[in-house]
Design a protein around this motif. Structure first.
Motif, PDB file in Angstrom:
ATOM      1  N   ARG A  86    -126.731 -16.937 -57.598  1.00 23.25           N
ATOM      2  CA  ARG A  86    -125.947 -17.355 -58.759  1.00 23.25           C
ATOM      3  C   ARG A  86    -124.527 -17.675 -58.297  1.00 23.25           C
ATOM      4  N   LEU A  87    -124.065 -18.892 -58.568  1.00 29.92           N
ATOM      5  CA  LEU A  87    -122.728 -19.276 -58.132  1.00 29.92           C
ATOM      6  C   LEU A  87    -121.653 -18.437 -58.819  1.00 29.92           C
ATOM      7  N   LYS A  88    -121.864 -18.122 -60.062  1.00 31.35           N
ATOM      8  CA  LYS A  88    -120.895 -17.283 -60.769  1.00 31.35           C
ATOM      9  C   LYS A  88    -120.958 -15.868 -60.179  1.00 31.35           C
ATOM     10  N   ARG A  91    -123.575 -14.182 -56.348  1.00 35.11           N
ATOM     11  CA  ARG A  91    -124.450 -13.013 -56.423  1.00 35.11           C
ATOM     12  C   ARG A  91    -125.889 -13.354 -56.055  1.00 35.11           C
ATOM     13  N   ILE A  92    -126.487 -12.565 -55.134  1.00 34.44           N
ATOM     14  CA  ILE A  92    -127.923 -12.708 -54.839  1.00 34.44           C
ATOM     15  C   ILE A  92    -128.666 -11.880 -55.887  1.00 34.44           C
ATOM     16  N   THR A 125    -123.803  -8.370 -53.995  1.00 31.67           N
ATOM     17  CA  THR A 125    -122.823  -9.337 -53.532  1.00 31.67           C
ATOM     18  C   THR A 125    -121.641  -8.589 -52.921  1.00 31.67           C
ATOM     19  N   TYR A 126    -120.604  -9.368 -52.545  1.00 29.71           N
ATOM     20  CA  TYR A 126    -119.337  -8.793 -52.078  1.00 29.71           C
ATOM     21  C   TYR A 126    -118.205  -9.372 -52.912  1.00 29.71           C
ATOM     22  N   TYR A 127    -117.399  -8.477 -53.469  1.00 28.12           N
ATOM     23  CA  TYR A 127    -116.205  -8.867 -54.212  1.00 28.12           C
ATOM     24  C   TYR A 127    -114.983  -8.699 -53.302  1.00 28.12           C
ATOM     25  N   GLY A 199    -118.369  -4.294 -51.340  1.00 25.50           N
ATOM     26  CA  GLY A 199    -119.791  -4.589 -51.482  1.00 25.50           C
ATOM     27  C   GLY A 199    -120.341  -3.890 -52.710  1.00 25.50           C
ATOM     28  N   SER A 200    -121.239  -4.543 -53.423  1.00 28.65           N
ATOM     29  CA  SER A 200    -121.813  -3.965 -54.640  1.00 28.65           C
ATOM     30  C   SER A 200    -123.304  -4.269 -54.707  1.00 28.65           C
ATOM     31  N   ILE A 201    -124.074  -3.225 -54.975  1.00 32.24           N
ATOM     32  CA  ILE A 201    -125.502  -3.403 -55.230  1.00 32.24           C
ATOM     33  C   ILE A 201    -125.819  -2.623 -56.499  1.00 32.24           C
TER      34      ILE A 201
END
Length: 606
Positions: A86-88, A91-92, A125-127, A199-201
């Motif tokens: 997702r481009l927004k 995010r995978i 993803t990574y913020y 990093g966030s999962i």
């Protein structure tokens, strides 16, 4: 068997069956109903919130395909995974495993990652953050600047321009399950910035329901670690889903709730066969953490990693490469990442258990044997022989001792009867007899003690390694699943009543649904008992005779590959013990039966 013993034996059987049925009626049944009621109450509460506010917590939960259509995406297609980003938020949140399927029919791929507004949302993803403010957050508008589809041969480049910061992100995918995010961060403002990669999962929904959705049957896998798993500062961190959601403290957690690491590592969520993990840049500091506020608020489960700040003067840039693993826990894949990328203990994402010093060699031996003999099933049978070979001398001594003990059954019984009123004298005479005959009552125990860790290690090996999942052998479609046959339909001879339907029958399903392999295990266990001297106490003797029937039902829920191993192992043990006993002049029960059968067929001389 005497009439009184027969009565006691039948009474014990009736009591045991009554106990099992009572457990189903008063424990398992109510527990299942309670769980269903809790889930219904949660769903009703969600619907009430929706009716009151007009929207659910995450808009409206949609089917996955509809949720995917809501956003602009970049597709990816690798050798082992496919899906989209997702481009927004970059995010995978859409990933399926191309080589693994939900069922043995191999029709539907396992969908591991899912959009936030779909059922069982699961994404990573990574913020980027400056202090407490996100400069690249959950819904940041990343733009695709190069590449059309992400493949192992063609990375894609995204760009985010925000207040005083520009981030160029190159996303690459290897041939397995690893995504790399190479971010070049530039300070385009007039003031210095201190930026951290976060990093966030995240995973939404009840964890047991998610496990069933991605691998049917795995929610009941109590012996496999499922939950938080990671390596920080050279130490493996573990916490199962249930205590994790109950906010139980995790060993090694600092006062501020983090797990700092200067030695590289990883941080993620482990299922029975699948893993979603954040792998920060290995040569820099990071801290892993669990967002307990979200859990306490009844929200989702989020794990994060936070890097040390990158101090950027105006106009300065810095580059950092972080990774995300999302896929199957295959040994050779994890080992490759551990060796080539320097990710510590990554192969231990497979739950090797307490006897890891046995489970790892056992797995490697089985993997090698399957390559030699061409089948994991044949590898299990060959491995059984290899495991028993080093124990042959020990078993020989044990069986010789048991043969002597069985030979002394009648003299021992006579001593017990003669000194019935004097237990002390009785024991002295029995020990004297043992000494004269060179018999050791404990001589048969040592091999049993040695087989206990082997049992648990092999059970763990076959239970948690994905290499046996959906692997067929003979009539078995899946060696990692319980035996699919059932006594109730005569193991398939009655075609209009499926084994699955039989096993689902309340109360009696566990009896008439038992498969051929557990029955063979019970039979071989009973046959082995006939070669061993029985306990002198009648009640103990009855209970031991009843053990094969108990284990028959216990093994009914074990993986078929494991039960097959023990049937074959019992068969080999019986053959070995039978010949040793015959060599020592001990008549066996099977020998008596055959002799009686042969003598009964002989015609009297005319």
């Amino acid at each position: 068997m005497e009439k009184e013993d027969q009565r006691n034996f039948l009474l014990a059987m009736v009591l045991m069956i009554a106990l099992v049925l009572a457990y189903q009626q008063f424990v398992a049944g109510p527990a299942a109903k309670k769980y269903e009621a809790q889930q219904a109450a949660i769903e009703a509460e969600k619907q009430a919130d929706t009716a009151e506010t007009g929207v659910a917590a995450i808009d409206q939960i949609k089917p996955v395909e509809q949720a995917l259509a809501d956003d602009v995406r970049v597709a990816f297609d690798g050798d082992s995974v496919d899906g989209s980003i997702r481009l927004k938020g970059a995010r995978i949140d859409d990933l399926s495993l191309k080589k693994h399927f939900l069922t043995v029919e191999n029709k539907q791929e396992v969908r591991l990652l899912r959009p936030e507004n779909a059922e069982f949302g699961y994404f990573a993803t990574y913020y980027w953050a400056d202090g407490t403010s996100l400069v690249a957050g959950r819904n940041s508008p990343w733009q695709l600047v190069s590449g059309k589809e992400l493949t192992p041969a063609s990375p894609v480049t995204l760009r985010l321009e925000t207040d005083g910061v520009t981030i160029e992100r190159v996303i690459a995918l290897d041939e397995h399950y690893m995504f790399s995010f190479t971010d070049t961060v530039t300070n385009t403002g007039d003031a210095p910035r201190a930026l951290r990669a976060i990093g966030s999962i995240e995973r939404y929904g009840n964890f047991k329901d998610f496990l069933e959705a991605t691998d049917p049957g795995s929610s009941t896998a109590t012996t496999a670690h499922m939950g938080l798993m990671g390596d920080t500062d050279g130490t493996l961190r573990l916490r199962k889903f249930k205590p994790l959601m109950q906010l139980k403290k995790i060993k090694g957690e600092t006062a501020d709730g983090t797990f700092p690491s200067d030695k590289g590592g990883w941080w993620g969520l482990s299922d029975k066969y699948w893993l979603g993990a954040l792998v920060p840049q290995q040569d820099t500091f990071f801290a892993g953490l669990v967002d307990k506020r979200k859990i306490a608020a009844g929200g989702d489960l989020e794990l994060r990693t936070e890097s040390a700040p990158l101090d950027l003067a105006p106009g300065a840039s810095a580059t950092m490469t972080n990774r995300i693993f999302a896929g199957a826990k295959r040994y050779e894949v994890l080992q490759g990442y551990q060796n080539n990328l320097g990710i510590p203990s990554f192969v231990d994402a497979i739950d090797w258990g307490f006897f890891f010093f046995l489970t790892k060699p056992f797995f490697l031996a089985l993997e090698w044997l399957s390559g030699v003999v061409g089948s994991f099933g044949w590898a299990i049978l060959a491995f059984t022989v290899l495991v028993k070979l080093p124990l042959v001398p020990l078993y020989n001594q044990s069986y010789k001792s048991m043969a002597k003990m069985k030979k002394l059954q009648e003299p021992t019984a006579e001593i017990r009867e003669r000194f019935k009123a004097d237990p002390q004298r009785q024991q002295q005479e029995i020990m004297k007899l043992y000494k004269e005959e060179g018999a050791n009552p404990l001589g048969g125990c040592l091999p049993i003690l040695l087989t206990i860790p082997i049992f648990f290690a092999l059970f763990k090996t076959l239970y948690v390694t994905i290499e046996m999942r959906h692997t067929p052998f003979w009539f078995l479609k899946d060696l990692s699943a319980p035996d699919p046959t059932a006594l109730g339909n005569l193991f398939g001879l009655i075609p209009w009543w499926s084994a699955a339907d039989i096993k689902a029958v309340p109360y009696i399903g566990m009896v008439i649904g038992v498969g051929i392999l557990p029955i063979l295990y019970g039979a071989t266990m009973a046959a082995l008992q006939t070669l061993s001297p029985p306990p002198p106490d009648p009640m103990q003797r009855r209970m031991i005779q009843f053990m094969p029937l108990i284990f028959l039902f216990v093994f009914g829920g074990f993986p078929a590959g494991l039960v097959m191993y023990y049937v074959w192992s019992n068969t080999l043990s019986y053959i070995q013990q039978y010949f040793i006993m015959r060599r020592n002049g001990v008549e066996t029960e099977i020998g008596k039966f055959v002799k009686k059968l042969v003598s009964g067929n002989k015609k009297p001389a005319s």
